[in-house]
Structures are given as C-alpha cells and as structure tokens.
Design an enzyme around this catalytic site. Structure first.
Site, PDB file in Angstrom:
ATOM      1  N   ASP A  12       0.860  -1.193   0.000  1.00 54.96           N
ATOM      2  CA  ASP A  12       0.000   0.000   0.000  1.00 54.96           C
ATOM      3  C   ASP A  12       0.893   1.238   0.000  1.00 54.96           C
ATOM      4  O   ASP A  12       1.123   1.866   1.041  1.00 54.96           O
ATOM      5  CB  ASP A  12      -0.925  -0.019   1.229  1.00 54.96           C
ATOM      6  CG  ASP A  12      -1.941  -1.131   1.143  1.00 54.96           C
ATOM      7  OD1 ASP A  12      -2.353  -1.487   0.025  1.00 54.96           O
ATOM      8  OD2 ASP A  12      -2.319  -1.665   2.200  1.00 54.96           O
ATOM      9  N   LYS A  34       1.035  -7.993  -2.221  1.00 59.41           N
ATOM     10  CA  LYS A  34      -0.330  -7.638  -2.591  1.00 59.41           C
ATOM     11  C   LYS A  34      -0.373  -6.239  -3.189  1.00 59.41           C
ATOM     12  O   LYS A  34       0.033  -5.259  -2.563  1.00 59.41           O
ATOM     13  CB  LYS A  34      -1.225  -7.680  -1.340  1.00 59.41           C
ATOM     14  CG  LYS A  34      -2.681  -7.392  -1.625  1.00 59.41           C
ATOM     15  CD  LYS A  34      -3.516  -7.608  -0.385  1.00 59.41           C
ATOM     16  CE  LYS A  34      -3.616  -6.395   0.497  1.00 59.41           C
ATOM     17  NZ  LYS A  34      -4.395  -5.286  -0.064  1.00 59.41           N
ATOM     18  N   LYS A  67     -10.836  -5.927  -4.881  1.00 54.07           N
ATOM     19  CA  LYS A  67     -12.180  -6.140  -4.296  1.00 54.07           C
ATOM     20  C   LYS A  67     -13.247  -5.711  -5.296  1.00 54.07           C
ATOM     21  O   LYS A  67     -14.119  -4.893  -4.993  1.00 54.07           O
ATOM     22  CB  LYS A  67     -12.341  -5.360  -2.992  1.00 54.07           C
ATOM     23  CG  LYS A  67     -11.263  -5.667  -1.975  1.00 54.07           C
ATOM     24  CD  LYS A  67     -11.488  -4.885  -0.711  1.00 54.07           C
ATOM     25  CE  LYS A  67     -10.410  -5.137   0.306  1.00 54.07           C
ATOM     26  NZ  LYS A  67      -9.087  -4.666  -0.092  1.00 54.07           N
ATOM     27  N   LEU A  68     -13.168  -6.260  -6.482  1.00 49.77           N
ATOM     28  CA  LEU A  68     -14.035  -5.790  -7.567  1.00 49.77           C
ATOM     29  C   LEU A  68     -15.512  -6.012  -7.244  1.00 49.77           C
ATOM     30  O   LEU A  68     -15.912  -7.085  -6.800  1.00 49.77           O
ATOM     31  CB  LEU A  68     -13.649  -6.493  -8.867  1.00 49.77           C
ATOM     32  CG  LEU A  68     -12.228  -6.151  -9.349  1.00 49.77           C
ATOM     33  CD1 LEU A  68     -11.787  -7.099 -10.446  1.00 49.77           C
ATOM     34  CD2 LEU A  68     -12.136  -4.705  -9.807  1.00 49.77           C
ATOM     35  N   PRO A  72     -21.706  -8.629 -12.966  1.00 51.32           N
ATOM     36  CA  PRO A  72     -20.747  -9.680 -13.354  1.00 51.32           C
ATOM     37  C   PRO A  72     -20.031  -9.418 -14.676  1.00 51.32           C
ATOM     38  O   PRO A  72     -18.825  -9.647 -14.775  1.00 51.32           O
ATOM     39  CB  PRO A  72     -21.617 -10.945 -13.431  1.00 51.32           C
ATOM     40  CG  PRO A  72     -22.759 -10.682 -12.508  1.00 51.32           C
ATOM     41  CD  PRO A  72     -23.015  -9.205 -12.560  1.00 51.32           C
ATOM     42  N   ARG A 187      -2.622  -7.641  13.559  1.00 51.42           N
ATOM     43  CA  ARG A 187      -1.916  -6.681  14.407  1.00 51.42           C
ATOM     44  C   ARG A 187      -1.098  -7.421  15.459  1.00 51.42           C
ATOM     45  O   ARG A 187      -1.625  -7.855  16.481  1.00 51.42           O
ATOM     46  CB  ARG A 187      -2.932  -5.749  15.104  1.00 51.42           C
ATOM     47  CG  ARG A 187      -3.648  -4.802  14.133  1.00 51.42           C
ATOM     48  CD  ARG A 187      -2.667  -3.810  13.530  1.00 51.42           C
ATOM     49  NE  ARG A 187      -3.263  -2.889  12.563  1.00 51.42           N
ATOM     50  CZ  ARG A 187      -3.222  -3.051  11.233  1.00 51.42           C
ATOM     51  NH1 ARG A 187      -2.611  -4.109  10.705  1.00 51.42           N
ATOM     52  NH2 ARG A 187      -3.743  -2.163  10.430  1.00 51.42           N
ATOM     53  N   GLN A 198      -8.392  -0.512  11.349  1.00 51.50           N
ATOM     54  CA  GLN A 198      -8.830  -1.906  11.439  1.00 51.50           C
ATOM     55  C   GLN A 198      -9.584  -2.149  12.746  1.00 51.50           C
ATOM     56  O   GLN A 198      -9.276  -1.539  13.770  1.00 51.50           O
ATOM     57  CB  GLN A 198      -7.624  -2.860  11.351  1.00 51.50           C
ATOM     58  CG  GLN A 198      -6.884  -2.791  10.028  1.00 51.50           C
ATOM     59  CD  GLN A 198      -7.597  -3.551   8.905  1.00 51.50           C
ATOM     60  OE1 GLN A 198      -8.792  -3.837   8.990  1.00 51.50           O
ATOM     61  NE2 GLN A 198      -6.875  -3.849   7.839  1.00 51.50           N
ATOM     62  N   GLY A 218       0.416  -5.160   6.377  1.00 56.44           N
ATOM     63  CA  GLY A 218       0.935  -3.964   5.725  1.00 56.44           C
ATOM     64  C   GLY A 218       1.640  -3.061   6.728  1.00 56.44           C
ATOM     65  O   GLY A 218       2.848  -3.185   6.971  1.00 56.44           O
ATOM     66  N   ARG A 219       0.865  -2.174   7.338  1.00 61.17           N
ATOM     67  CA  ARG A 219       1.474  -1.158   8.207  1.00 61.17           C
ATOM     68  C   ARG A 219       2.334  -1.689   9.352  1.00 61.17           C
ATOM     69  O   ARG A 219       3.375  -1.088   9.644  1.00 61.17           O
ATOM     70  CB  ARG A 219       0.383  -0.212   8.721  1.00 61.17           C
ATOM     71  CG  ARG A 219      -0.101   0.737   7.638  1.00 61.17           C
ATOM     72  CD  ARG A 219      -1.405   1.410   7.986  1.00 61.17           C
ATOM     73  NE  ARG A 219      -2.509   0.468   7.930  1.00 61.17           N
ATOM     74  CZ  ARG A 219      -3.770   0.800   8.159  1.00 61.17           C
ATOM     75  NH1 ARG A 219      -4.083   2.049   8.462  1.00 61.17           N
ATOM     76  NH2 ARG A 219      -4.715  -0.109   8.075  1.00 61.17           N
TER      77      ARG A 219
END
Ligand code: C5P
Length: 244
Positions: A12, A34, A67-68, A72, A187, A198, A218-219
């Site tokens: 990210d 990711k 996260k589409l 459809p 975490r 989160q 990530g973080r």
C-alpha cells in the site's frame, strides 16, 4: 508451505519506485506481495506486468486485491484485462450468489489463479454492520455473516475468501480445509499502527492458529521502528510458532 510463504505483504504505497524498494527488501522474507487499490490507481495494470517480469519472481508472487464489485459482466471484463497468471484476485461477495457463479463460470475452471471473495471488511465493526442495516442476528455476530458469505462464495466456485482471523476457524469448519482463508486485519502485539482503521484484529499467531492459510500484513511491517525486514521476520516467527 514454509511459514514465510504464508505471509502476504501489502504494497500500500503511492508509486512504483516505493513498491520496488519493498519488493527488493522483502522478496526473501515474504511469500506474496499484494497490489491494492492505491498502487493500482497510481500505476495502472502495466505495473503488474513489470512486477511479474522482475527476475526470479514471476506472476505467481503477486496478489491483486481490488475487491471488484460491479455487475458480473463488468467485473469479468476487468479481470480478463489485468490477470496474467497472478496468483490471487479478489472480488466482492456482495455480487451475490448468481453474480458470483456467473463470474466464476465465465472465467473458467483450471486457471492457475484463484478467485477470492471479500466477505466483510476487517475495518467494519458490529456497530458499523448494524448501521448498515444488517439484522441483529448478523450485525451483532460478524462471524455468522462471514460464514454465510463464505458458503455463498464456495457454492459459486470461488477458491476462498478474505475475512478476519477471528472468523477463520468458523469458515474452515463450514467450507472445508481446502477452501482458502486469507486474513488481513493482522496486528502483532509488538507493533502499533498510528490512527488505525482496522477493527476485527488478531495477531499473526492467532490467525494461523485459527486456520488462516495466508495472512496479509501492511502497516505493522512498513511502520516498524527497527525496519520492515525485522518486522517480517518477527511475523514469520509467530507463524512458525503457531504451526508447531
Ligand atoms: O496495513 P494493514 O495491515 O491494515 O493492511 C491490510 C491490507 O489488507 C490492506 O491492503 C487492505 O486493503 C487489505 N484488506 C483488508 N480487509 C479486507 C480485505 C483486504 O484490510 N477485508
């Protein structure tokens, strides 16, 4: 799978240069990288090809998490535009049972990559779900909602879901051990995240103990005072301990 292969690092970051810095730093420490909305919006689909072409890595080390969520036909078109051997791709379970099935059927089985359905974002709490209009049976028990959505995703032919580590065990029980469970909202007890968004969080150890196949971090890795490599190694140690 080796413990480190279960760790997905969330890229990210705002641009390609920063992403490449992390990929070079962490390529021996984590299993997958990711690419999420921020980096994808900044660099576009061409970045995926560039990442996949890094010598020694290949497309199977990258996970596209957009996260589409659309009808459809539109999601199908979007996926076919960007997927070239990436290992994991996310769509949203709110496409509904028919939409999910239509999509998976059209993508064809036997592809090297896997379609994962996002169940309930780990940033949503029970009170958020109540405010969104979910009936108390589900709003007060996010786990029930996640299991409901996981079963729909499985019935439609998705290979797995994204959920919190709090729900991993229930999803595995409901959908079977081969149904992939990928957990963000990780975490570690030793890593703080400033202004954290989160909600349904667990430690790496808890997520793996509960049956997560992969964890997304990530973080806690990017912001660790001793640096990302040290943080990734601590996460992998927890994964290994949980697998013992
Ligand atoms: O920085 P942090 O560890 O919170 O990153 C979590 C990552 O997982 C983010 O890239 C976020 O987009 C992703 N994610 C999530 N919740 C989901 C699905 C994906 O947090 N349900």
């Amino acid at each position: 799978m080796e413990p480190k292969e279960r760790l997905i690092f969330a890229l990210d970051v705002p641009d390609k240069m920063t992403a490449l810095k992390y990929v070079n730093l962490l390529r021996e420490e984590v299993g997958l990288f990711k690419v999420g909305l921020e980096l994808f919006m900044a660099e576009g689909p061409v970045l995926l090809q560039e990442l996949a072409n890094i010598p020694g890595l290949g497309p199977s080390r990258f996970f596209l998490d957009l996260k589409l969520y659309d009808i459809p036909a539109t999601v199908l078109g979007a996926i076919l535009t960007v997927v070239h051997g990436l290992m994991l791709v996310t769509i949203h379970s709110d496409l509904g049972p028919r939409g999910l099935k239509q999509l998976v059927d059209n993508l064809g089985s036997g592809s090297a990559w896997k379609i994962l359905a996002v169940t309930v974002l780990t940033s949503l709490s029970a009170s958020d779900l109540e405010a969104l209009g979910y009936v108390p049976e589900y709003a007060r028990h996010p786990e029930s909602l996640v299991v409901l959505k996981a079963k729909l995703a499985k019935a439609a032919g998705c290979q797995g879901v994204i959920c919190s580590g709090r729900e991993a065990k229930a999803v595995k029980e409901a959908c079977g051990k081969d149904f992939l469970v990928v957990c963000p909202g990780i975490r570690p007890a030793w890593a703080g995240v400033q202004g954290d968004d989160q909600q349904r969080i667990v430690t790496p150890y808890e997520a793996i103990k509960n049956g997560a196949d992969y964890i997304v971090v990530g973080r806690p890795i990017r912001e660790y005072p001793d640096g990302p490599v040290a943080a990734a190694r601590r996460v992998v140690k927890e994964i290994a301990d949980a697998l013992k």
